[in-house]
Design a protein around this motif. Structure first.
Motif, PDB file in Angstrom:
ATOM      1  N   PRO A  94       0.813  -1.225   0.000  1.00  0.00           N
ATOM      2  CA  PRO A  94       0.000   0.000   0.000  1.00  0.00           C
ATOM      3  C   PRO A  94       0.842   1.269   0.000  1.00  0.00           C
ATOM      4  O   PRO A  94       0.492   2.245  -0.668  1.00  0.00           O
ATOM      5  CB  PRO A  94      -0.827  -0.095   1.286  1.00  0.00           C
ATOM      6  N   ALA A  95       1.950   1.274   0.723  1.00  0.00           N
ATOM      7  CA  ALA A  95       2.804   2.464   0.729  1.00  0.00           C
ATOM      8  C   ALA A  95       3.362   2.717  -0.666  1.00  0.00           C
ATOM      9  O   ALA A  95       3.382   3.855  -1.142  1.00  0.00           O
ATOM     10  CB  ALA A  95       3.936   2.284   1.735  1.00  0.00           C
ATOM     11  N   LEU A  96       3.802   1.660  -1.329  1.00  0.00           N
ATOM     12  CA  LEU A  96       4.346   1.796  -2.675  1.00  0.00           C
ATOM     13  C   LEU A  96       3.283   2.304  -3.645  1.00  0.00           C
ATOM     14  O   LEU A  96       3.516   3.245  -4.399  1.00  0.00           O
ATOM     15  CB  LEU A  96       4.897   0.448  -3.146  1.00  0.00           C
ATOM     16  N   LEU A  97       2.111   1.676  -3.611  1.00  0.00           N
ATOM     17  CA  LEU A  97       1.073   2.036  -4.572  1.00  0.00           C
ATOM     18  C   LEU A  97       0.434   3.384  -4.267  1.00  0.00           C
ATOM     19  O   LEU A  97       0.080   4.131  -5.181  1.00  0.00           O
ATOM     20  CB  LEU A  97       0.002   0.943  -4.626  1.00  0.00           C
ATOM     21  N   MET A  98       0.261   3.717  -2.992  1.00  0.00           N
ATOM     22  CA  MET A  98      -0.429   4.962  -2.647  1.00  0.00           C
ATOM     23  C   MET A  98       0.479   6.182  -2.778  1.00  0.00           C
ATOM     24  O   MET A  98       0.025   7.237  -3.231  1.00  0.00           O
ATOM     25  CB  MET A  98      -1.009   4.869  -1.241  1.00  0.00           C
ATOM     26  N   PHE A  99       1.719   6.069  -2.386  1.00  0.00           N
ATOM     27  CA  PHE A  99       2.584   7.240  -2.390  1.00  0.00           C
ATOM     28  C   PHE A  99       3.273   7.475  -3.731  1.00  0.00           C
ATOM     29  O   PHE A  99       3.475   8.614  -4.127  1.00  0.00           O
ATOM     30  CB  PHE A  99       3.618   7.138  -1.273  1.00  0.00           C
ATOM     31  N   TYR A 100       3.632   6.421  -4.434  1.00  0.00           N
ATOM     32  CA  TYR A 100       4.362   6.597  -5.684  1.00  0.00           C
ATOM     33  C   TYR A 100       3.482   6.511  -6.919  1.00  0.00           C
ATOM     34  O   TYR A 100       3.764   7.138  -7.920  1.00  0.00           O
ATOM     35  CB  TYR A 100       5.494   5.569  -5.788  1.00  0.00           C
ATOM     36  N   TYR A 101       2.417   5.720  -6.854  1.00  0.00           N
ATOM     37  CA  TYR A 101       1.555   5.539  -8.017  1.00  0.00           C
ATOM     38  C   TYR A 101       0.154   6.088  -7.801  1.00  0.00           C
ATOM     39  O   TYR A 101      -0.735   5.816  -8.597  1.00  0.00           O
ATOM     40  CB  TYR A 101       1.490   4.049  -8.400  1.00  0.00           C
ATOM     41  N   HIS A 102      -0.076   6.829  -6.738  1.00  0.00           N
ATOM     42  CA  HIS A 102      -1.350   7.478  -6.414  1.00  0.00           C
ATOM     43  C   HIS A 102      -2.506   6.472  -6.401  1.00  0.00           C
ATOM     44  O   HIS A 102      -3.552   6.700  -7.001  1.00  0.00           O
ATOM     45  CB  HIS A 102      -1.641   8.626  -7.387  1.00  0.00           C
ATOM     46  N   GLY A 103      -2.300   5.374  -5.719  1.00  0.00           N
ATOM     47  CA  GLY A 103      -3.326   4.353  -5.592  1.00  0.00           C
ATOM     48  C   GLY A 103      -4.425   4.787  -4.637  1.00  0.00           C
ATOM     49  O   GLY A 103      -4.258   5.701  -3.825  1.00  0.00           O
ATOM     50  N   ALA A 104      -5.551   4.134  -4.721  1.00  0.00           N
ATOM     51  CA  ALA A 104      -6.694   4.463  -3.877  1.00  0.00           C
ATOM     52  C   ALA A 104      -6.500   3.883  -2.478  1.00  0.00           C
ATOM     53  O   ALA A 104      -5.668   3.003  -2.250  1.00  0.00           O
ATOM     54  CB  ALA A 104      -7.969   3.906  -4.502  1.00  0.00           C
ATOM     55  N   VAL A 105      -7.295   4.363  -1.532  1.00  0.00           N
ATOM     56  CA  VAL A 105      -7.216   3.907  -0.148  1.00  0.00           C
ATOM     57  C   VAL A 105      -7.732   2.473  -0.026  1.00  0.00           C
ATOM     58  O   VAL A 105      -7.367   1.754   0.901  1.00  0.00           O
ATOM     59  CB  VAL A 105      -8.006   4.869   0.768  1.00  0.00           C
ATOM     60  N   ILE A 106      -8.520   2.031  -0.992  1.00  0.00           N
ATOM     61  CA  ILE A 106      -9.054   0.670  -0.961  1.00  0.00           C
ATOM     62  C   ILE A 106      -7.922  -0.365  -1.020  1.00  0.00           C
ATOM     63  O   ILE A 106      -8.067  -1.486  -0.526  1.00  0.00           O
ATOM     64  CB  ILE A 106     -10.073   0.452  -2.110  1.00  0.00           C
ATOM     65  N   VAL A 107      -6.784   0.029  -1.586  1.00  0.00           N
ATOM     66  CA  VAL A 107      -5.620  -0.864  -1.624  1.00  0.00           C
ATOM     67  C   VAL A 107      -5.180  -1.211  -0.209  1.00  0.00           C
ATOM     68  O   VAL A 107      -4.910  -2.369   0.115  1.00  0.00           O
ATOM     69  CB  VAL A 107      -4.465  -0.213  -2.418  1.00  0.00           C
ATOM     70  N   LEU A 108      -5.131  -0.203   0.647  1.00  0.00           N
ATOM     71  CA  LEU A 108      -4.758  -0.428   2.042  1.00  0.00           C
ATOM     72  C   LEU A 108      -5.766  -1.332   2.735  1.00  0.00           C
ATOM     73  O   LEU A 108      -5.389  -2.264   3.457  1.00  0.00           O
ATOM     74  CB  LEU A 108      -4.652   0.907   2.782  1.00  0.00           C
ATOM     75  N   ALA A 109      -7.045  -1.098   2.493  1.00  0.00           N
ATOM     76  CA  ALA A 109      -8.090  -1.911   3.131  1.00  0.00           C
ATOM     77  C   ALA A 109      -8.005  -3.372   2.689  1.00  0.00           C
ATOM     78  O   ALA A 109      -8.137  -4.284   3.513  1.00  0.00           O
ATOM     79  CB  ALA A 109      -9.465  -1.339   2.804  1.00  0.00           C
ATOM     80  N   ILE A 110      -7.757  -3.611   1.414  1.00  0.00           N
ATOM     81  CA  ILE A 110      -7.682  -4.985   0.913  1.00  0.00           C
ATOM     82  C   ILE A 110      -6.473  -5.707   1.489  1.00  0.00           C
ATOM     83  O   ILE A 110      -6.579  -6.843   1.959  1.00  0.00           O
ATOM     84  CB  ILE A 110      -7.647  -4.990  -0.630  1.00  0.00           C
ATOM     85  N   VAL A 111      -5.319  -5.060   1.503  1.00  0.00           N
ATOM     86  CA  VAL A 111      -4.096  -5.709   1.991  1.00  0.00           C
ATOM     87  C   VAL A 111      -4.192  -6.006   3.483  1.00  0.00           C
ATOM     88  O   VAL A 111      -3.844  -7.105   3.935  1.00  0.00           O
ATOM     89  CB  VAL A 111      -2.862  -4.837   1.667  1.00  0.00           C
TER      90      VAL A 111
END
Length: 116
Positions: free
Chosen positions: A60-77
């Motif tokens: 989630p840190a990689l996807l959210m901070f570098y690739y502007h991923g959604a917060v749902i990524v954190l919830a799923i992981v």
């Protein structure tokens, strides 16, 4: 005290004419594999815990901070991580633990979606 001397034995003999049915279904093969891994429960728990902690919790840190991923990524992981912990510590059946460990594919799919 039930010992072999005073307790009747219950031996079950399988007739030689009885054949095993062909398990060509993928689900049946998965069930047979999960049942055969019951003796490796501790090593499966340790391996899945290390893999999820080292490889997928930083996802989630990689996807959210570098690739502007959604917060749902954190919830799923986090949900998959705690589902694995609860299933393994709660002594669920081997079939459910193998199924939850197989959900790591969801993490990999998220990684591929955001990197492409």
């Amino acid at each position: 005290m039930a010992t072999l001397i005073n307790a009747p034995t219950k031996w079950i003999a399988v007739p030689a004419t009885q054949k095993q049915k062909n398990d060509s279904n993928i689900y049946n093969k998965l069930i047979v594999f999960a049942d055969s891994q019951a003796k490796n429960m501790t090593s499966l728990f340790t391996t899945s815990l290390i893999a999820q902690c080292v490889l997928f919790l930083p996802l989630p840190a990689l996807l959210m901070f570098y690739y502007h991923g959604a917060v749902i990524v954190l919830a799923i992981v986090i949900t998959l991580f705690f589902a694995n912990i609860i299933a393994c510590i709660g002594s669920q059946g081997m079939r459910s633990i193998v199924s939850i460990s197989a959900l790591i594919i969801i993490d990999l799919i998220m990684l591929v979606i955001f990197l492409v």
